[in-house]
Enzyme design. Structure first.
Site, PDB file in Angstrom:
ATOM      1  N   ASP A   1      28.309  78.850 117.497  1.00  0.00           N
ATOM      2  CA  ASP A   1      27.089  79.118 118.050  1.00  0.00           C
ATOM      3  C   ASP A   1      26.193  79.488 116.490  1.00  0.00           C
ATOM      4  O   ASP A   1      26.755  79.158 115.558  1.00  0.00           O
ATOM      5  CB  ASP A   1      26.897  80.221 118.851  1.00  0.00           C
ATOM      6  CG  ASP A   1      27.285  81.688 118.361  1.00  0.00           C
ATOM      7  OD1 ASP A   1      27.602  81.706 117.080  1.00  0.00           O
ATOM      8  OD2 ASP A   1      27.065  82.774 119.016  1.00  0.00           O
TER       9      ASP A   1
ATOM     10  N   LYS B   1      29.772  73.371 122.918  1.00  0.00           N
ATOM     11  CA  LYS B   1      29.996  75.026 122.630  1.00  0.00           C
ATOM     12  C   LYS B   1      30.325  75.671 124.090  1.00  0.00           C
ATOM     13  O   LYS B   1      31.221  76.500 124.004  1.00  0.00           O
ATOM     14  CB  LYS B   1      28.759  75.536 122.082  1.00  0.00           C
ATOM     15  CG  LYS B   1      28.945  76.867 121.528  1.00  0.00           C
ATOM     16  CD  LYS B   1      27.522  77.416 121.254  1.00  0.00           C
ATOM     17  CE  LYS B   1      26.891  78.062 122.902  1.00  0.00           C
ATOM     18  NZ  LYS B   1      25.656  78.569 122.441  1.00  0.00           N
TER      19      LYS B   1
END
Ligand code: SF4
Length: 245
Positions: free
Chosen positions: A148, A130
């Site tokens: 997320d 991420k």
């Protein structure tokens, strides 16, 4: 509040694309909320943002970069000094350790700068998929899509994916968005999740996607059920009170 279940089926590609087109139109200027002025300051801010709000990170990074303006300076910092600065971001011991180690790795790398390749980014301490995707898409304008908690939830509610992991969600969304729009799509979903499609209760009545979103009827049904349960409890309580009187 009972959890609102995600749709059990994905929407069609046509519906998915109309949902994404609405979000694109709604959030044309969506950008990261993190303050940064270089790939390095972005990298550190993203590491600090794990389990923390962007606003809190933005309150922290000015002092951090005033004291340690370069990868070399931060990489040579004392752990306890950095911990004192990043304390309010949560998990401060681990985060201080990771940002010092990441800064040192950047300073000692051949180019002396934040790497632009995913593999090299993910090899840095504290950097997972991420974080690497955010750095690639925001700092280097690469076609990457970071997932997320907001993106995960909104993508599910829109029926874009049934993926159980962030990677599975990413793989599904990537197939729906043109490469040149991918780095923006992350911001459409994140902003929508923060402002309207909130956890735990989305504000469907204010949502520009409500006419096509498969979660809108699920949310309405869940809230109606909750209201009925509350009313039944109130009536039962009133009856009990009357009986006792
Ligand atoms: S209609 Fe409701 S559940 Fe669907 S995207 Fe909008 S706010 Fe989220």
């Amino acid at each position: 509040m009972p959890a609102i279940p995600f749709p059990a089926k994905r929407v069609t590609r046509a519906v998915a694309q109309s949902e994404l087109a609405i979000l694109e139109e709604t959030y044309p200027q969506a950008v990261t909320a993190l303050d940064y002025d270089s790939p390095f300051t972005l990298l550190i801010a993203v590491i600090l943002s794990a389990q923390c709000t962007d606003a809190r990170v933005n309150l922290t990074t000015p002092a951090l970069f005033a004291r340690y303006p370069t990868p070399q300076a931060l990489g040579a910092a004392a752990q306890e000094d950095v911990e004192a600065i990043v304390k309010s971001c949560g998990f401060f011991r681990m985060k201080a350790k990771n940002i010092i180690a990441a800064a040192r790795a950047v300073a000692e790398s051949q180019a002396g700068d934040v790497p632009q390749e995913r593999e090299a980014l993910e090899a840095l301490p504290g950097v997972g998929r991420k974080t690497a995707s955010v750095v690639l898409s925001v700092a280097f304008e690469e076609a990457a899509f970071a997932v997320d908690t907001h993106v995960f939830r909104v993508a599910h509610r829109l029926g874009l994916t049934l993926g159980k992991t962030p990677r599975a969600v990413e793989d599904d969304v990537v197939k729906l968005v043109a490469p040149d729009k991918l780095r923006h799509a992350h911001h459409w979903l994140i902003l929508h999740g923060r402002t309207i499609c909130k956890a735990p209760i989305p504000l469907c009545e204010r949502c520009p996607v409500k006419d096509v979103c498969p979660s809108a009827p699920i949310v309405a049904k869940t809230l109606a059920k909750k209201a009925r349960t509350k009313m039944r409890a109130t009536i039962a309580k009133a009856k009990k009170k009357r009986t006792r009187a």
